[in-house]
Scaffold this motif. Structure first.
Motif, short mmCIF file in Angstrom:
data_model
loop_
_atom_site.label_atom_id
_atom_site.label_comp_id
_atom_site.label_asym_id
_atom_site.label_seq_id
_atom_site.Cartn_x
_atom_site.Cartn_y
_atom_site.Cartn_z
N PHE A 74 -5.46 5.85 -3.78
CA PHE A 74 -7.26 6.88 -3.35
C PHE A 74 -8.13 5.23 -2.81
CE2 PHE A 74 -9.15 4.61 -7.65
CZ PHE A 74 -8.48 4.15 -8.08
N CYS A 77 -9.44 3.06 -5.15
CA CYS A 77 -9.27 2.14 -5.95
C CYS A 77 -9.00 0.51 -5.37
CB CYS A 77 -8.00 2.17 -5.67
SG CYS A 77 -6.14 0.66 -6.55
N CYS A 81 -4.60 -0.84 -4.49
CA CYS A 81 -4.51 0.05 -3.00
C CYS A 81 -4.94 -0.82 -1.72
CB CYS A 81 -5.45 1.82 -3.12
SG CYS A 81 -4.15 2.83 -4.86
N HIS A 170 -1.46 5.44 -10.39
CA HIS A 170 -1.29 6.00 -9.15
C HIS A 170 0.88 5.75 -9.15
CE1 HIS A 170 -2.16 3.62 -6.51
NE2 HIS A 170 -3.27 4.01 -6.54
NI NI Z 1 -4.38 1.75 -5.85
#
Ligand code: NI
Length: 205
Positions: A74, A77, A81, A170
């Motif tokens: 996302f 993040c 990420c 995630h």
């Molecule tokens: Ni992330």
């Protein structure tokens, strides 16, 4: 009880030794390749319908003939990420510098698991920050749930972040798929860009 189980183990080892010697009986063909891809045959991936930064529908089948790097995350993040994407893209660029023709056959995509905040514009800007060639994808909550399920990716809304808003929990997996959409391997972004380049060189032919 112990005697029985050790007898069982002895029998099991004997069976393994037999099967090994049977395999070793005749020399097989020399295999210069890296062998079977670690994810060969795994039930991962599948036809999604998502939305790109321009609001255009993008399908998994649009990438037929191309190798594909797929990461779910996302845009908001704070660390994981962006780090994974940076190393993945640097690794891909390193591979493309060594093997320009093969590098051109690899599409990289970032799929959000936070469609509520990651509009086409937001996910497009996030992807562009790493490379103009990184494809940022979002969708309706249903489209994202469907894609995540097909790619065996877990996500859930996490705790409130200090900056306001919220975090998302995630899965952290960088997948590599082949030209027919078949899963090949995961890319070790956690080990750095060079490790990603080396893994790509094993499977992108
Ligand atoms: Ni992330």
């Amino acid at each position: 009880m112990h005697a029985n189980s050790s007898r069982f183990l002895t029998a099991a080892f004997a069976a393994i030794a037999l099967s090994l010697s049977a395999c070793g009986g005749e020399p097989g063909p020399v295999d210069a390749s890296a062998g079977e891809p670690p994810l060969a045959g795994a039930d991962i991936g599948g036809d999604f319908e998502l939305i790109d930064k321009n609001g255009k529908t993008v399908s998994w089948s649009d990438f037929q003939g191309q190798y594909r790097i797929v990461y779910f995350g996302f845009a908001y993040c704070p660390d994981i990420c962006p780090t994974d994407m940076q190393r993945t893209i640097q690794g891909l660029e390193g591979f493309a510098a060594q093997e320009p023709e093969l590098g051109a056959k690899v599409a990289a995509m970032f799929i959000t698991i936070d469609p509520e905040r990651d509009t086409p514009e937001v996910v497009g800007e996030f992807a562009n920050a790493f490379s103009e060639d990184l494809i940022g994808l979002t969708g309706t909550p249903e489209q994202i749930a469907d894609a995540a399920s097909k790619f065996r990716v877990f996500y859930a809304r996490g705790e409130e972040s200090e900056a306001g808003g919220y975090l998302m929990d995630h899965s952290r997996i960088v997948y590599l798929f082949g030209p027919d959409g078949e899963p090949l391997a995961t890319l070790p972004a956690d080990q750095g860009a060079e490790a990603v380049t080396q893994e790509l060189a094993k499977w992108v032919k």
